[in-house]
Design an enzyme around this catalytic site. Structure first.
Site, mmCIF file in Angstrom:
data_model
loop_
_atom_site.group_PDB
_atom_site.id
_atom_site.type_symbol
_atom_site.label_atom_id
_atom_site.label_comp_id
_atom_site.label_asym_id
_atom_site.label_seq_id
_atom_site.Cartn_x
_atom_site.Cartn_y
_atom_site.Cartn_z
ATOM 1 N N GLU A 57 36.062 -27.733 1.730
ATOM 2 C CA GLU A 57 36.923 -26.917 1.034
ATOM 3 C C GLU A 57 37.622 -25.764 1.421
ATOM 4 O O GLU A 57 36.907 -25.311 2.800
ATOM 5 C CB GLU A 57 36.093 -26.459 -0.228
ATOM 6 C CG GLU A 57 35.622 -27.693 -0.917
ATOM 7 C CD GLU A 57 34.624 -27.034 -2.236
ATOM 8 O OE1 GLU A 57 34.649 -25.851 -2.356
ATOM 9 O OE2 GLU A 57 33.622 -27.739 -2.401
ATOM 10 N N LYS A 92 38.224 -21.946 2.061
ATOM 11 C CA LYS A 92 37.419 -20.762 1.852
ATOM 12 C C LYS A 92 38.581 -19.635 1.387
ATOM 13 O O LYS A 92 39.265 -19.218 2.241
ATOM 14 C CB LYS A 92 36.599 -20.409 2.859
ATOM 15 C CG LYS A 92 35.861 -19.077 2.729
ATOM 16 C CD LYS A 92 34.643 -18.806 3.949
ATOM 17 C CE LYS A 92 33.888 -17.553 3.487
ATOM 18 N NZ LYS A 92 34.359 -16.521 3.186
ATOM 19 N N ASP A 109 40.338 -16.272 0.017
ATOM 20 C CA ASP A 109 39.685 -14.962 0.419
ATOM 21 C C ASP A 109 40.027 -14.035 -0.770
ATOM 22 O O ASP A 109 41.162 -13.601 -0.916
ATOM 23 C CB ASP A 109 40.637 -14.505 1.545
ATOM 24 C CG ASP A 109 39.939 -13.208 2.005
ATOM 25 O OD1 ASP A 109 38.936 -13.013 1.666
ATOM 26 O OD2 ASP A 109 40.524 -12.703 3.073
ATOM 27 N N TYR A 118 34.837 -23.609 -7.655
ATOM 28 C CA TYR A 118 34.167 -24.599 -6.588
ATOM 29 C C TYR A 118 32.899 -24.997 -6.850
ATOM 30 O O TYR A 118 32.377 -25.543 -5.813
ATOM 31 C CB TYR A 118 34.627 -24.110 -5.248
ATOM 32 C CG TYR A 118 34.134 -22.391 -5.090
ATOM 33 C CD1 TYR A 118 32.626 -22.279 -5.298
ATOM 34 C CD2 TYR A 118 35.032 -21.529 -4.967
ATOM 35 C CE1 TYR A 118 32.300 -21.019 -5.067
ATOM 36 C CE2 TYR A 118 34.568 -20.301 -4.513
ATOM 37 C CZ TYR A 118 33.239 -19.853 -4.772
ATOM 38 O OH TYR A 118 32.673 -18.749 -4.575
ATOM 39 N N CYS A 158 55.947 22.458 15.649
ATOM 40 C CA CYS A 158 56.008 23.769 15.882
ATOM 41 C C CYS A 158 56.287 24.397 17.316
ATOM 42 O O CYS A 158 56.429 25.331 17.351
ATOM 43 C CB CYS A 158 54.661 24.535 15.022
ATOM 44 S SG CYS A 158 53.264 24.315 16.106
HETATM 45 S S1 IVH Z 1 30.508 -22.126 -2.010
HETATM 46 C C1 IVH Z 1 25.877 -20.930 -2.170
HETATM 47 N N1 IVH Z 1 33.137 -22.688 -1.716
HETATM 48 O O1 IVH Z 1 32.792 -17.410 0.260
HETATM 49 C C2 IVH Z 1 26.950 -20.217 -1.885
HETATM 50 N N2 IVH Z 1 32.380 -20.393 -1.457
HETATM 51 O O2 IVH Z 1 29.722 -16.571 1.687
HETATM 52 C C3 IVH Z 1 28.344 -20.986 -2.461
HETATM 53 N N3 IVH Z 1 34.336 -18.865 -1.076
HETATM 54 O O3 IVH Z 1 30.504 -15.753 -1.773
HETATM 55 C C4 IVH Z 1 29.495 -20.491 -2.048
HETATM 56 N N4 IVH Z 1 35.604 -20.207 -1.094
HETATM 57 O O4 IVH Z 1 32.818 -15.955 -2.453
HETATM 58 C C5 IVH Z 1 32.133 -21.649 -1.755
HETATM 59 N N5 IVH Z 1 35.506 -23.110 -1.493
HETATM 60 C C6 IVH Z 1 34.542 -22.119 -1.432
HETATM 61 C C7 IVH Z 1 34.497 -20.832 -1.228
HETATM 62 C C8 IVH Z 1 33.634 -20.043 -1.192
HETATM 63 C C9 IVH Z 1 35.420 -18.974 -1.057
HETATM 64 C C10 IVH Z 1 33.341 -17.421 -0.935
HETATM 65 C C11 IVH Z 1 32.224 -17.143 -1.852
HETATM 66 C C12 IVH Z 1 31.006 -16.829 -0.988
HETATM 67 C C13 IVH Z 1 31.590 -16.779 0.294
HETATM 68 C C14 IVH Z 1 30.524 -17.576 1.170
#
Ligand code: IVH
Length: 667
Positions: free
Chosen positions: A113, A115, A117, A222, A407
């Site tokens: 997936e 990630k 931001d 997600y 100055c």
């Molecule tokens: S899964 C058990 N999926 O990335 C942790 N996280 O450290 C499950 N994030 O704190 C997180 N996109 O804020 C997951 N598709 C995605 C994400 C995602 C962004 C962030 C989330 C998390 C950090 C991972």
């Protein structure tokens, strides 16, 4: 229309409007023109006004309800919201896949997936009703931001699902909203947000939901925390089912059966991340089967069944057009690179600090050079190096002048400092910076007196000292460019209001060396009036817990200046009150973001000295240590943060920018 008919009509209008909203905000595929939506909404509003006890919680009119909150309630996550371990290269990904394979008997499929931001959010539904939305917080305890989350139109207020469902996702600010917001903020002379993540976090931290409502935030769901009535067996089924229930999921996810496919996905998005309308900072890879996830379990901090691949910091090449000098409030002269605008990591960069002459010389940076720009911690733009191979001979070397460009006074290099300083206390550039600081948000907080207005006032000779601000009159202000009757009235009101500020704002605003907002608060709380502080000896001041010798020395020296006494007398005569109005020391709150936390500071800080930052964190109940380990809760990274930052990222520890620290302290 009788009540029964109204009730039926209201119900059908809500269903229709929620369907339209879903098509527009979740599917991004509106099926009716805006005018039709608006007309139906007005119809609903009228009925709700006529029959107030028929207002339903899932009505679209209930998204921006509620008065501003005094503070956010704490929420305990039944299932902790963990963060992920990081991967930085192909090898890390292969290692992850191997560890996962070793931990389970069956072959593994992964889900990749984007990630996103933004910031992690949890949404709880009870019997189909959205009952609570919370931030991740420290993973165990977050904050209840339900009212702010309701303003995100893609979050359904009701779903068709019995029992408890807690879904998790990332709230974020799309690029378009981010650019519009920053443009607006610059017009209002407010500090722009450094990136969409900060803007999203800042918006959801507002106590007044009306502000969040204006920020056009969005969310991708997600994952699942708790799902009472689910018999699904894989993460990919979760994603599909969440979508069916009306949640906004990200469509770019992909099931991969081998690590090679995962790597292809990672490479594809490393190339194409800038084509998206929102910011991503990596790829998340998850083991698909829920049974295998259970089997693999967790380490102390993060699941073994998932990992976050972080994109390398983005670099871009542009031309260094000029080097400008700016003179800070304390006289430090800083060279700033003026660049041809270039997009790096989601924002356009036109200026970057070059810090000092030594650095420019060491790196042999010349005006006219092609330079490589990078964002340190993806926030502060930085010139990494000159591209020497692309020189054509017209480039010019840079030398710091011997005299202050504002100055004409000779610049000096104080002992143990790399920076050059203008030590003329009457240097106009310093006076102007001092005024800008005096009116700023954490100091006297005078609305409408942004940098541009201060420069105008100063250049027109209307204001030279802080006291002059309180001598301004309507006629004078009306003569200024772009100052109409209304803005002058508002400005004068804001100036008048600032006279009633509590002492710490004035103390911070005066710009006494080494006295930041936190130290000013401590001093104000301790001495209660400025007279008491003026009378205090070096020893009296040093006796205060959070005040060190440099600070004490600086305060005594400051108040010994005749000019300072004159300034304070003028301010007093003009009606500026100088007493502390906050809670007494004994009533101070004990709970803060830092209480019980172990914090590591790394890299160069610009706004706080290391010592100051340490003092602030400790005064808020945190412990500051020197090295990053599993026990570290937060790493605050300034410029050029090196191995500690890397280690923090590897361990999945929360990393803050200096701005985040300032935001919290300011709060
Ligand atoms: S899964 C058990 N999926 O990335 C942790 N996280 O450290 C499950 N994030 O704190 C997180 N996109 O804020 C997951 N598709 C995605 C994400 C995602 C962004 C962030 C989330 C998390 C950090 C991972």
């Amino acid at each position: 229309m009788n009540k029964e008919q109204a009730s039926k009509k209201i119900e059908s209008l809500i269903e229709l409007l929620n369907q339209y909203g879903y098509e527009y905000y979740v599917l991004d595929n509106p099926t009716v023109p805006d005018s039709e939506y608006d007309q139906k909404l007005r119809e609903l509003q009228q009925l709700e006004q006529d029959f107030p006890d028929l207002v339903m919680e899932n009505s679209p009119t209930q998204r921006i309800g509620g008065a501003p909150l005094a503070s956010f309630q704490k929420v305990t996550h039944n299932i902790p919201m963990l963060s992920l371990g990081n991967a930085f290269n192909e090898q890390d990904l292969r290692d992850f896949a191997r560890r996962a394979s070793n931990g389970t008997d069956q072959p593994i499929s992964f889900v990749c997936e984007l990630k996103i931001d933004g910031l992690a959010i949890s949404l709880t539904y009870e019997n189909g009703k959205f009952v609570r939305g919370a931030t991740r917080g420290d993973g165990t305890i977050g904050e209840d931001i339900t009212s702010n989350l309701k303003t995100i139109r893609s979050i359904p207020l009701s779903i068709k699902e019995e029992g408890t469902l807690e879904v998790r996702g990332e709230a974020y600010m799309p690029h378009k909203s981010f650019l519009a917001l920053n443009e607006q903020r610059e017009k209002n002379e407010e500090e722009p947000f450094a990136n969409p993540r900060n803007a999203a976090a800042g918006s959801l931290r507002q106590l007044d939901p009306k502000i969040a409502a204006k920020r056009n935030l969005d969310i991708f769901l997600y994952g699942v925390g708790e799902w009472e009535n689910s018999d699904l067996t894989s993460h990919s089924e979760h994603l599909a089912r969440l979508k069916e229930l009306g949640f906004k999921t990200n469509k770019e996810w992909k099931k991969c059966n081998t690590i090679e496919e995962v790597i292809d996905y990672v490479n594809y998005w490393t190339e194409h991340r800038n084509d998206l309308s929102y910011e991503i900072d990596g790829i998340v890879i998850k083991v698909d089967s829920l049974d295998q996830q259970d089997e693999l379990g967790f380490t102390a901090k993060s699941p073994r069944w998932a990992i976050a691949y972080k994109f390398p910091a983005e670099e871009a090449m542009t031309t260094l057009r000029d080097i400008e000098l700016s003179i800070g409030r304390t006289g430090v002269v800083t060279p700033t690179a003026i660049l041809d605008p270039v997009r790096v990591a989601g924002t356009t960069v036109q200026r970057a600090s070059l810090h000092n002459e030594d650095l420019i010389r060491e790196q042999d940076i010349r005006i006219g050079d092609k330079v490589v720009i990078k964002k340190a911690g993806d926030i502060i733009p930085k010139v990494v190096r000159s591209v020497v191979e692309q020189r054509n001979g017209d480039e010019e070397g840079f030398h710091m002048p011997e005299e202050c460009p504002a100055c004409g006074n000779e610049l000096v290099r104080l002992e143990e400092e790399v920076a050059l300083r203008c030590i003329n206390p009457n240097c106009p550039a310093q006076l102007m910076e001092g005024l800008i600081h005096f009116v700023s948000r954490n100091a006297m907080n005078i609305d409408g007196l942004g940098e541009k207005v201060i420069i105008q006032l100063f250049q027109e000779n209307l204001v030279q000292t802080m006291a002059d601000l309180y001598r301004l009159d309507k006629e004078e202000l009306l003569q200024l460019e772009r100052m109409a009757e209304k803005s002058v009235t508002n400005l004068l009101e804001a100036i008048e209001k600032s006279k009633e500020n509590s002492l710490e704002r004035l103390l911070f605003g005066l710009g006494i060396r080494f006295i930041g907002a936190k130290a000013a608060k401590t001093l104000a709380m301790e001495f209660e009036t400025i007279e008491n502080l003026q009378k205090a000896t070096y020893e009296d001041i040093l006796a205060i817990d959070e005040i060190g010798d440099k600070m004490a020395d600086s305060i005594v020296q400051y108040f010994a200046e005749e000019k300072v006494t004159e300034l304070l007398n003028s301010l007093r005569e003009l009606g500026v009150q100088m007493e502390y109005k906050g809670p007494r020391k004994s009533e101070q709150a004990t709970d803060s973001v830092f209480s019980g936390k172990t914090v590591v500071l790394t890299g160069k800080m610009e706004k706080f000295s290391r010592k100051e930052a340490k003092e602030i964190i400790e005064s808020l109940g945190g412990t500051v240590t020197g090295s990053v380990s599993k026990k570290t809760d937060i790493v605050i990274a300034g410029e050029d943060a090196g191995s500690k930052l890397d280690k923090a990222e590897k361990l999945g520890i929360d990393v803050w920018s200096e701005q985040q620290l300032e935001d919290v302290v300011g709060k």
